[in-house]
Motif scaffolding. Structure first.
Motif, PDB file in Angstrom:
ATOM      1  N   TYR A  74       0.832  -1.209   0.000  1.00  0.00           N
ATOM      2  CA  TYR A  74       0.000   0.000   0.000  1.00  0.00           C
ATOM      3  C   TYR A  74       0.863   1.255   0.000  1.00  0.00           C
ATOM      4  CZ  TYR A  74      -3.263   3.526   1.823  1.00  0.00           C
ATOM      5  OH  TYR A  74      -4.015   4.661   2.026  1.00  0.00           O
TER       6      TYR A  74
ATOM      7  N   SER B  86       3.798   1.458  -1.161  1.00  0.00           N
ATOM      8  CA  SER B  86       4.583   1.496  -2.404  1.00  0.00           C
ATOM      9  C   SER B  86       3.664   1.545  -3.615  1.00  0.00           C
ATOM     10  CB  SER B  86       5.477   0.250  -2.485  1.00  0.00           C
ATOM     11  OG  SER B  86       6.301   0.144  -1.360  1.00  0.00           O
ATOM     12  N   ARG B  87       2.528   2.201  -3.467  1.00  0.00           N
ATOM     13  CA  ARG B  87       1.503   2.128  -4.509  1.00  0.00           C
ATOM     14  C   ARG B  87       1.895   2.812  -5.812  1.00  0.00           C
ATOM     15  NH1 ARG B  87      -0.541   4.784  -0.074  1.00  0.00           N
ATOM     16  NH2 ARG B  87      -0.971   7.015  -0.245  1.00  0.00           N
ATOM     17  N   THR B  88       3.030   3.517  -5.841  1.00  0.00           N
ATOM     18  CA  THR B  88       3.511   4.050  -7.130  1.00  0.00           C
ATOM     19  C   THR B  88       4.263   2.983  -7.914  1.00  0.00           C
ATOM     20  OG1 THR B  88       5.503   4.889  -6.039  1.00  0.00           O
ATOM     21  CG2 THR B  88       3.653   6.424  -6.282  1.00  0.00           C
ATOM     22  N   ASP B  89       4.615   1.864  -7.266  1.00  0.00           N
ATOM     23  CA  ASP B  89       5.283   0.773  -7.981  1.00  0.00           C
ATOM     24  C   ASP B  89       4.322   0.137  -8.978  1.00  0.00           C
ATOM     25  OD1 ASP B  89       7.391   1.321  -6.374  1.00  0.00           O
ATOM     26  OD2 ASP B  89       7.287  -0.535  -5.182  1.00  0.00           O
ATOM     27  N   LEU B  90       4.874  -0.379 -10.038  1.00  0.00           N
ATOM     28  CA  LEU B  90       4.063  -0.946 -11.113  1.00  0.00           C
ATOM     29  C   LEU B  90       3.129  -2.047 -10.627  1.00  0.00           C
ATOM     30  CD1 LEU B  90       3.459  -1.176 -14.182  1.00  0.00           C
ATOM     31  CD2 LEU B  90       5.328  -2.852 -14.297  1.00  0.00           C
TER      32      LEU B  90
ATOM     33  N   ALA C  37       2.169  -2.740  -7.470  1.00  0.00           N
ATOM     34  CA  ALA C  37       1.535  -2.517  -6.167  1.00  0.00           C
ATOM     35  C   ALA C  37       0.049  -2.894  -6.151  1.00  0.00           C
ATOM     36  CB  ALA C  37       1.728  -1.066  -5.726  1.00  0.00           C
TER      37      ALA C  37
END
Length: 286
Positions: free
Chosen positions: A133, A135-139, A141
């Motif tokens: 949550y 790291s929601r900018t990760d592809l 996530a």
């Protein structure tokens, strides 16, 4: 739970759409934690790590203790509060769980609280969900949050007390009734036109409605139920292949054809293979 109910619930879970809304890990609630009785449009998971408090769901009151996991449904009256200075420390998240436009809790019932034996496992899942949550900018996530959310929900339903998960029978939905009818009449010829007529739908509307709810056509679902019933009968009974075909509403030749298409095995080879596997598991004590 009988097999027909289980099949309906499995169909619902197969169509379930979940989405994480917000989450927190190892959070000590504030001194004014509490709210008046009202409904929300989302579900909550609470995993109690420490402390004490009070939760009321509809007319049921709970005083959860460390090691208990709560699933608080959407569109349900909810209130909670502190009861001492020893406030809750909990992992939690809010999420949606819908089948088409219906909350999961409008279709099946489940307990609001269970005790967890695998405390490290559940805490680990909440930690992984929280990390994803944040790291929601990760592809990936969104995929990770869904995976961990579904793992926690799966654990909850699998470890709920026997008989505590089932269909809401007080007000059966049209989808419940349709799936129940299919299960009850699986040995009969079932066509799109017949099903639509039984439930007083136009056939074109009926197929659209069914696809929206279950992500497959009525005919595909009927075939799926027939194959699953046949697998069970092949393993658990000594009925002949011809009798099993009759029990699921097919002639032997067509049954063997679609069974092979589904499993890559003939019915007789499937029976031998899975009975041997079952015997080996019993011998190993697994």
């Amino acid at each position: 739970m009988d097999l027909s109910q289980m099949e309906v619930i499995r169909s619902y879970l197969d169509s379930l759409q979940v989405k994480l809304i917000t989450a927190n890990y190892a959070h000590r609630v504030h001194r004014q934690w509490g709210r008046p009785l009202r409904k929300d449009d989302y579900f909550r998971f609470y995993y109690i790590v420490d402390g004490e408090g009070w939760v009321r769901v509809n007319d049921e009151e709970f005083y959860p203790v460390p090691g208990q996991l709560m699933l608080l449904p959407a569109d349900t009256l909810l209130t909670y509060s502190n009861i001492s200075p020893n406030r809750f420390l909990k992992h939690w998240f809010h999420f949606s769980a819908k089948i088409n436009n219906l909350h999961l809790s409008q279709l099946i019932h489940f307990p609001f609280c269970i005790s967890v034996q695998d405390t490290e496992y559940i805490s680990g899942l909440f930690k992984k969900l929280m990390d994803a949550y944040l790291s929601r900018t990760d592809l990936t996530a969104p995929l990770k949050t869904r995976i961990y959310l579904m793992e926690i929900l799966t654990y909850y339903l699998e470890h709920a007390p026997a008989g505590s998960v089932g269909l809401l029978s007080s007000s059966p939905s049209p989808s419940n009734q349709i799936l129940q009818y299919i299960e009850d009449h699986i040995a009969e010829p079932l066509t799109l036109e017949k099903l639509a007529g039984v439930f007083h739908y136009n056939p074109n509307y009926f197929i659209r409605y069914f696809r929206t709810m279950f992500k497959m056509s009525p005919i595909q679902y009927i075939s799926k139920v027939r194959i699953e019933n046949a697998k069970r009968l092949l393993i658990d009974t000594d009925r002949s292949i011809e009798q099993i075909a009759k029990d699921i509403g097919l002639d032997r030749f067509y049954f063997s054809k679609i069974f092979r298409q589904s499993t890559s095995l003939s019915p007789s080879k499937y029976r031998v293979l899975h009975r041997n596997e079952s015997s080996m598991e019993k011998a190993d004590g697994s």
